[in-house]
Motif scaffolding. Structure first.
Motif, PDB file in Angstrom:
ATOM      1  N   MET B  84      27.566  49.506  35.878  1.00 17.92           N
ATOM      2  CA  MET B  84      27.145  48.131  35.591  1.00 17.92           C
ATOM      3  C   MET B  84      28.274  47.307  34.984  1.00 17.92           C
ATOM      4  O   MET B  84      28.560  46.223  35.413  1.00 17.92           O
ATOM      5  N   LEU B  85      28.928  47.849  33.964  1.00 13.92           N
ATOM      6  CA  LEU B  85      29.993  47.136  33.254  1.00 13.92           C
ATOM      7  C   LEU B  85      29.537  45.753  32.806  1.00 13.92           C
ATOM      8  O   LEU B  85      28.350  45.521  32.608  1.00 13.92           O
ATOM      9  N   TYR B  86      30.482  44.829  32.649  1.00 16.62           N
ATOM     10  CA  TYR B  86      30.126  43.494  32.136  1.00 16.62           C
ATOM     11  C   TYR B  86      30.085  42.482  33.282  1.00 16.62           C
ATOM     12  O   TYR B  86      31.125  42.104  33.809  1.00 16.62           O
ATOM     13  N   PRO B  87      28.891  42.046  33.637  1.00 14.79           N
ATOM     14  CA  PRO B  87      28.775  41.148  34.793  1.00 14.79           C
ATOM     15  C   PRO B  87      29.493  39.811  34.591  1.00 14.79           C
ATOM     16  O   PRO B  87      29.904  39.176  35.555  1.00 14.79           O
ATOM     17  N   ASN B  88      29.659  39.412  33.320  1.00 15.40           N
ATOM     18  CA  ASN B  88      30.302  38.116  33.050  1.00 15.40           C
ATOM     19  C   ASN B  88      31.815  38.164  33.189  1.00 15.40           C
ATOM     20  O   ASN B  88      32.458  37.136  33.217  1.00 15.40           O
ATOM     21  N   LEU B  89      32.361  39.398  33.191  1.00 14.93           N
ATOM     22  CA  LEU B  89      33.811  39.521  33.276  1.00 14.93           C
ATOM     23  C   LEU B  89      34.210  39.794  34.721  1.00 14.93           C
ATOM     24  O   LEU B  89      33.435  40.332  35.506  1.00 14.93           O
ATOM     25  N   THR B  90      35.454  39.454  35.059  1.00 13.89           N
ATOM     26  CA  THR B  90      35.958  39.751  36.404  1.00 13.89           C
ATOM     27  C   THR B  90      36.285  41.241  36.478  1.00 13.89           C
ATOM     28  O   THR B  90      36.302  41.932  35.446  1.00 13.89           O
ATOM     29  N   LEU B  95      38.346  46.098  33.765  1.00 15.80           N
ATOM     30  CA  LEU B  95      39.289  47.214  33.730  1.00 15.80           C
ATOM     31  C   LEU B  95      40.191  47.100  32.503  1.00 15.80           C
ATOM     32  O   LEU B  95      40.442  48.086  31.803  1.00 15.80           O
ATOM     33  N   GLU B  96      40.623  45.875  32.220  1.00 17.95           N
ATOM     34  CA  GLU B  96      41.500  45.658  31.073  1.00 17.95           C
ATOM     35  C   GLU B  96      40.791  46.059  29.772  1.00 17.95           C
ATOM     36  O   GLU B  96      41.347  46.746  28.914  1.00 17.95           O
ATOM     37  N   GLU B 110      49.948  46.113  36.656  1.00 15.16           N
ATOM     38  CA  GLU B 110      49.539  47.521  36.660  1.00 15.16           C
ATOM     39  C   GLU B 110      48.024  47.637  36.877  1.00 15.16           C
ATOM     40  O   GLU B 110      47.559  48.525  37.602  1.00 15.16           O
ATOM     41  N   LEU B 111      47.272  46.733  36.261  1.00 11.11           N
ATOM     42  CA  LEU B 111      45.819  46.755  36.413  1.00 11.11           C
ATOM     43  C   LEU B 111      45.443  46.507  37.869  1.00 11.11           C
ATOM     44  O   LEU B 111      44.598  47.196  38.432  1.00 11.11           O
ATOM     45  N   GLY B 112      46.134  45.544  38.462  1.00  9.62           N
ATOM     46  CA  GLY B 112      45.903  45.250  39.877  1.00  9.62           C
ATOM     47  C   GLY B 112      46.205  46.476  40.729  1.00  9.62           C
ATOM     48  O   GLY B 112      45.454  46.806  41.658  1.00  9.62           O
ATOM     49  N   GLY B 113      47.299  47.165  40.393  1.00 11.94           N
ATOM     50  CA  GLY B 113      47.688  48.370  41.127  1.00 11.94           C
ATOM     51  C   GLY B 113      46.594  49.430  41.042  1.00 11.94           C
ATOM     52  O   GLY B 113      46.263  50.087  42.036  1.00 11.94           O
ATOM     53  N   LEU B 114      46.001  49.568  39.835  1.00 12.78           N
ATOM     54  CA  LEU B 114      44.941  50.566  39.643  1.00 12.78           C
ATOM     55  C   LEU B 114      43.721  50.222  40.500  1.00 12.78           C
ATOM     56  O   LEU B 114      43.110  51.107  41.106  1.00 12.78           O
ATOM     57  N   LEU B 115      43.378  48.937  40.541  1.00 16.63           N
ATOM     58  CA  LEU B 115      42.217  48.529  41.340  1.00 16.63           C
ATOM     59  C   LEU B 115      42.480  48.774  42.821  1.00 16.63           C
ATOM     60  O   LEU B 115      41.588  49.182  43.567  1.00 16.63           O
ATOM     61  N   LEU B 120      39.769  48.638  45.842  1.00 18.36           N
ATOM     62  CA  LEU B 120      39.177  47.299  45.758  1.00 18.36           C
ATOM     63  C   LEU B 120      40.124  46.290  46.407  1.00 18.36           C
ATOM     64  O   LEU B 120      41.327  46.316  46.162  1.00 18.36           O
ATOM     65  N   GLN B 121      39.537  45.401  47.236  1.00 21.42           N
ATOM     66  CA  GLN B 121      40.384  44.402  47.888  1.00 21.42           C
ATOM     67  C   GLN B 121      40.853  43.368  46.867  1.00 21.42           C
ATOM     68  O   GLN B 121      40.133  42.989  45.953  1.00 21.42           O
ATOM     69  N   ALA B 122      42.111  42.924  47.066  1.00 18.75           N
ATOM     70  CA  ALA B 122      42.777  42.089  46.057  1.00 18.75           C
ATOM     71  C   ALA B 122      42.043  40.794  45.753  1.00 18.75           C
ATOM     72  O   ALA B 122      42.069  40.321  44.620  1.00 18.75           O
ATOM     73  N   GLN B 123      41.362  40.217  46.753  1.00 20.87           N
ATOM     74  CA  GLN B 123      40.727  38.913  46.482  1.00 20.87           C
ATOM     75  C   GLN B 123      39.533  39.025  45.529  1.00 20.87           C
ATOM     76  O   GLN B 123      39.069  38.025  44.997  1.00 20.87           O
ATOM     77  N   ALA B 124      39.067  40.270  45.281  1.00 19.81           N
ATOM     78  CA  ALA B 124      37.913  40.440  44.375  1.00 19.81           C
ATOM     79  C   ALA B 124      38.338  40.588  42.924  1.00 19.81           C
ATOM     80  O   ALA B 124      37.510  40.491  42.019  1.00 19.81           O
ATOM     81  N   PHE B 125      39.639  40.784  42.680  1.00 21.49           N
ATOM     82  CA  PHE B 125      40.106  41.080  41.313  1.00 21.49           C
ATOM     83  C   PHE B 125      39.629  40.049  40.302  1.00 21.49           C
ATOM     84  O   PHE B 125      39.246  40.378  39.195  1.00 21.49           O
ATOM     85  N   ASP B 126      39.724  38.776  40.712  1.00 22.15           N
ATOM     86  CA  ASP B 126      39.433  37.723  39.749  1.00 22.15           C
ATOM     87  C   ASP B 126      38.038  37.120  39.899  1.00 22.15           C
ATOM     88  O   ASP B 126      37.764  36.029  39.406  1.00 22.15           O
ATOM     89  N   GLN B 127      37.174  37.844  40.622  1.00 16.49           N
ATOM     90  CA  GLN B 127      35.789  37.380  40.697  1.00 16.49           C
ATOM     91  C   GLN B 127      34.957  38.107  39.651  1.00 16.49           C
ATOM     92  O   GLN B 127      35.245  39.254  39.302  1.00 16.49           O
ATOM     93  N   ARG B 128      33.945  37.400  39.184  1.00 11.86           N
ATOM     94  CA  ARG B 128      33.080  38.047  38.187  1.00 11.86           C
ATOM     95  C   ARG B 128      32.315  39.208  38.800  1.00 11.86           C
ATOM     96  O   ARG B 128      31.889  39.141  39.956  1.00 11.86           O
ATOM     97  N   LEU B 129      32.094  40.238  38.010  1.00 12.17           N
ATOM     98  CA  LEU B 129      31.455  41.451  38.486  1.00 12.17           C
ATOM     99  C   LEU B 129      30.032  41.205  38.980  1.00 12.17           C
ATOM    100  O   LEU B 129      29.514  41.959  39.802  1.00 12.17           O
ATOM    101  N   ALA B 130      29.421  40.136  38.474  1.00 11.07           N
ATOM    102  CA  ALA B 130      28.044  39.825  38.865  1.00 11.07           C
ATOM    103  C   ALA B 130      27.928  39.645  40.371  1.00 11.07           C
ATOM    104  O   ALA B 130      26.876  39.915  40.953  1.00 11.07           O
TER     105      ALA B 130
END
Lengths: 479, 231
Positions: B84-90, B95-96, B110-115, B120-130
């Protein structure tokens, strides 16, 4: 404990609260309510003080414009004294609405304080007044419950807590971090509001900020900060002990009812039944009885006054009161005054000590209910507590006694015994008497009176952290 | 790396786990099959230190879990059925946050590299988890585990509810983690996935580990009939 992890968790908690709209919506409601409470409190107090000033002026003018009179007539003319509301009374009404603020002072009689707001109740009081202190004491805890009840239990339900606990931060780090974050939010929202309202209201009422009032303001702010911290710890602890957010909310609402309704009401009736106080009529009757037992100045055969007469005659070496160089009538009256004043003070002190024992019950219960602790200490620091009221009553009796004594002295030396009632003295005699000015309790006296509540508040903070440590050590509370 | 010795958990008269003996080596993937209530999740919780064993011991890297619940957290990572993690966070912020609580201070890159490692596709990195699908959230969960440099990975029905493609990607990722020396214990209902990904498979019933099979020695169909026979 890792300070770094605590900071990270606290920051995340802060951010997540401000990301959601509900806390801010709730806060705006409370903001409006507390501003309204401050405004009405300020208006009420300044109107009250203004009216009292006028009334006082009127009483004083009448006193000063008395013609040349017989001093005993002046003593019976009487004087009325008033107590101005304390500069911070707009913030915390305390007992002010239930106790009086004025006394009619006259010879022979010790009147008790009259004219309370409840006596003149216009209905608002019956609905319960809303002061800013009440908003902070009762409603802010509800706010904390609503923003915090799921802080841990929510993480349990969606499984995030397990993942969190599998990182390096310990459960205690998480609990303390959550507490720190929530507390920071509550402090940031309410403490500036408290501080600004106190200073602004005080400026509007007195037109200046005295050093002592500022000190009281800062102390109040600090103590409310502690109080919010205690409630937050409680919310986090309950949330951490609950399996689901629903349970946490239910338990917290129950605790709220217990702390804010059940225990305070019980404290009151418990105090009342443990230390029963006489009613006003019984109180006055008991005094009257004691006075008549001590000596009746109107009874020529009364032994007390017979011996007073014999001693006075002996002292001046004369055989009849008409030959005395002083007015014997005035001497008798002063003696009666001494007796009744002593008896009144004795009874009054006894009554006060009964009330004090009643209040002590609620002070002791502060150790199981933090609301009682903050309520007591907040009243103390706002100058609306029981001690401020008794100080007023005692000061008025002292003032009355001295004023009457002075008039009796004039009677004694300037009025001849023969044809007593036909004589007059210059109005200057009483015009020179000092006016009454209520001396409020000092901050030290207030803090001493609130010592137990203050200790309770500090004990709650320590116990709170102890509880968090305990909860964090239990595996059962991690799942 | 992961070891259970006579590991037993009883709740009153009910035995949730009975004398489990199990050892998982670095690089090995062990799949636990069994019905609900067979003791899979109890086993995982015992390894995580969330419950205390009634008898026996669980240890990670030779360290007893019950005695050092905080110490063993250094070595392990856990991925639940639903991350579930935090839906409000990207994704990146989640991960951070979790890696910083594990004591790591990664840069954004480095965080991007881990994802990316987690698929995980790069365009999702900065979208909220929700707005993430279940599979995407699972990948953030993997990234969190990888970021911790965990030597042991505990998975509780990680593929249930994933679509076949996401499930397949998931299998590939955990296989590459195992290839890098991670010991993995996975509870699952998915017989096919277990056969695909695991090195060994255990079948549990009412708290007992009934049989352990080498995955390469059995076909999916044989495994299924063995499973049905056991439970």
């Amino acid at each position: 404990m890792h300070f770094k992890f605590i900071t990270i968790i606290a920051r995340q908690e802060w951010a997540s609260i401000f990301r959601s709209k509900i806390p801010l919506a709730l806060f705006s409601v409370l903001l409006v309510v507390s501003l309204l409470a401050t405004f009405t409190g300020w208006q009420y107090v300044s109107k009250f003080n203004h009216q009292q000033k006028n009334a006082h002026q009127q009483v004083h003018d009448q006193w000063m414009s008395q013609p040349n009179r017989h001093p005993h007539r002046v003593a019976h003319y009487g004087y009325m004294v008033f107590r101005e509301k304390s500069p911070l009374s707009f913030f915390d009404f305390g007992l002010d609405s239930y106790v009086g603020n004025s006394v009619f002072l006259e010879a022979h009689r010790q009147n008790t304080v009259n004219m309370s707001e409840a006596g003149f109740s216009n209905g608002m009081l019956r609905f319960g007044e809303l002061s800013m202190a009440m908003v902070l004491q009762l409603l802010v805890p509800l706010f904390i419950i609503f923003i915090g009840f799921q802080t841990i239990s929510g993480l349990k339900q969606n499984g995030v807590l397990k993942i969190l606990l599998c990182q390096k931060a310990s459960y205690l780090d998480i609990l303390i971090g959550k507490t720190a974050g929530l507390t920071a939010v509550v402090w940031a929202l309410f403490l500036p509001l408290l501080l600004v309202s106190l200073i602004a209201g005080n400026l509007l009422i007195t037109g200046e900020i005295q050093g002592e009032t500022l000190l009281r303001t800062l102390l109040l702010t600090f103590l409310y900060a502690l109080y919010f911290l205690i409630i937050t710890i409680l919310v986090v602890a309950v949330s951490a002990m609950s399996k689901s957010s629903k349970n946490a909310l239910m338990v917290l609402v129950l605790i709220w009812m217990l702390f804010f309704i059940v225990i305070p009401k019980s404290a009151q009736s418990l105090g009342g039944s443990l230390h029963e106080a006489p009613g006003k009529i019984a109180f006055e009757q008991a005094i009257e009885q004691d006075v008549s037992e001590q000596g009746d100045s109107h009874d020529p055969d009364d032994p007390h006054f017979a011996s007073l007469k014999a001693n006075t005659l002996k002292k001046y070496g004369v055989d009849s009161i008409s030959h005395l160089p002083v007015n014997y009538g005035a001497l008798v009256m002063q003696e009666g005054e001494n007796i009744s004043s002593n008896i009144f003070n004795e009874h009054f002190d006894r009554l006060i000590s009964i009330y004090k024992s009643q209040n002590a019950v609620s002070s002791v219960l502060s150790f199981i209910d933090p609301y009682l602790a903050i309520r007591n200490i907040s009243m103390n620091l706002s100058g609306t507590d029981f001690d401020s009221f008794t100080a007023f009553q005692k000061q008025t009796e002292k003032y009355r006694f001295e004023k009457t004594k002075k008039l009796n002295e004039i009677h004694l030396t300037q009025i001849k015994y023969q044809n007593d009632s036909k004589q007059k003295v210059s109005a200057k005699n009483w015009q020179e008497q000092p006016d009454f000015a209520f001396q409020p309790l000092t901050i030290n006296q207030n803090l001493t009176a609130g010592g137990l509540s203050l200790t309770a508040l500090l004990a709650w903070v320590l116990a709170g952290f102890g509880a968090l440590t305990y909860v964090s050590s239990k595996r059962a509370y991690q799942l | 790396m992961l070891e259970a010795k006579n590991l037993t958990k009883r709740y009153g008269s009910h035995t949730a786990l009975n004398k489990l003996n199990l050892s998982i080596q670095p690089g090995e993937i062990f799949a636990l099959l069994g019905q609900n209530g067979a003791g899979k999740t109890t086993t995982i919780n015992l390894f995580l230190g969330f419950i205390e064993p009634t008898e026996g011991s669980a240890s990670i890297n030779g360290i007893s879990v019950a005695e050092n619940p905080q110490e063993i957290k250094k070595y392990l990572a856990y991925i639940p059925e639903t991350v579930m993690l935090y839906p409000n966070l990207t994704g990146l912020e989640n991960l951070e946050y979790f890696s910083s609580l594990a004591g790591f201070d990664y840069s954004k890159k480095e965080l991007g590299g881990l994802l990316t490692t987690a698929g995980l596709q790069a365009q999702a990195f900065d979208q909220r988890l929700a707005g993430y699908s279940k599979g995407m959230r699972q990948k953030v969960g993997i990234a969190i585990a990888v970021a911790k440099k965990a030597k042991v990975l505990l998975l509780d029905e990680p593929t249930s509810g994933l679509d076949p493609k996401a499930s397949n990607e998931f299998s590939q990722i955990i296989q590459s983690l195992a290839a890098n020396g991670t010991a993995i214990l996975m509870a699952t209902h998915d017989i096919f996935r277990a056969k695909e990904v695991a090195s060994r498979i255990g079948i549990m019933k009412e708290g007992n580990l009934e049989s352990v099979i080498d995955a390469s020695m059995i076909s999916a169909n044989e495994l299924e009939s063995l499973y049905l026979k056991t439970v």
